[in-house]
Design an enzyme around this catalytic site. Structure first.
Site, mmCIF file in Angstrom:
data_model
loop_
_atom_site.group_PDB
_atom_site.id
_atom_site.type_symbol
_atom_site.label_atom_id
_atom_site.label_comp_id
_atom_site.label_asym_id
_atom_site.label_seq_id
_atom_site.Cartn_x
_atom_site.Cartn_y
_atom_site.Cartn_z
ATOM 1 N N ARG A 4 14.247 -10.274 12.469
ATOM 2 C CA ARG A 4 13.850 -9.463 13.621
ATOM 3 C C ARG A 4 12.616 -10.071 14.277
ATOM 4 N NH1 ARG A 4 13.425 -3.460 11.242
ATOM 5 N NH2 ARG A 4 11.642 -4.519 10.320
ATOM 6 N N LYS A 16 0.824 -1.212 0.000
ATOM 7 C CA LYS A 16 0.000 0.000 0.000
ATOM 8 C C LYS A 16 0.857 1.261 0.000
ATOM 9 C CE LYS A 16 -2.201 0.752 3.870
ATOM 10 N NZ LYS A 16 -1.722 2.000 4.519
#
Length: 215
Positions: free
Chosen positions: A162, A13
């Protein structure tokens, strides 16, 4: 033209948003930008938001809506704008309609960059980051692999996943997003404003589909 842009984390997006604002020549409005500007200007709602942020609390809906309403009065938005990240919930969407009604305006399109959840999980959980903080180069096990698995091309340091890129964390984020956004999708669909765009495929093809909607 006034547009609401919808899409889950990892849907692309943000990439489409940048292309859209270049194409339309209108400002992009994100809640993060609005809050930073309101705090810098010391607006009444910005100062109210600061009292929550300083305590580490979530800013309540009525304050978020108030900050957005302040922003929507600015003259640079007369030709239109694209809302990215607001509304996030049904009450925010309903409040936005009330704000626009007072201005004798309305939303023209609610564009949903639609990507299946499993594709989003694959996109986000495939990210790998160089452990060397001075480098921090990003890779992806599907789309941008390092030459040697687990090793940074740039500095030779270890690549790692992560915590916020783990599958469990991503699925939690998607659950929150889907719970908040599903009512929004139905809300704009019921109004005849929802424009669903398939968010899988080359970036330019996805953008081309969005452009067709806006013609």
């Amino acid at each position: 033209m006034r547009i609401v842009l919808l899409g889950g984390p990892g849907s692309g997006k943000g990439t489409q948003a940048k292309k859209l604002i270049d194409r339309l020549g209108v400002p992009q409005i994100s809640t993060g930008d609005i809050f930073r500007a309101a705090l810098k200007e010391g607006t009444p709602m910005g100062l109210k938001a600061k009292t929550y942020m300083d305590k580490g609390d979530l800013v309540p809906d009525d304050v978020v809506i108030g900050v957005v309403e302040e922003r929507l009065t600015k003259p640079d938005l007369d030709k239109g704008y694209m809302l990215d990240g607001f509304p996030r919930t049904l009450p925010q969407a309903q409040a936005l309609d009330k704000i626009l009604t007072k201005q004798s305006k309305s939303i023209d399109h609610a564009i949903l960059v639609d990507v299946p959840d499993e594709e989003l999980v694959a996109r986000l959980s495939g990210r790998r980051t160089c452990r060397n903080s001075e480098c921090g180069r990003m890779y992806h096990v599907m789309f941008n692999r390092s030459k040697k698995e687990g090793v940074c091309d740039a500095c030779g340091s270890e690549l790692y996943q992560r915590d916020d890129d783990s599958e469990a964390t991503i699925r939690e984020r998607l659950t929150v997003y889907n719970n908040q956004t599903a009512p929004l999708i139905n809300y704009y669909d019921d109004k005849g404003l929802l424009r669903r765009v398939k968010g899988v495929g080359p970036i330019d093809e996805i953008f081309s589909s969005i452009e067709k909607i806006l013609r």
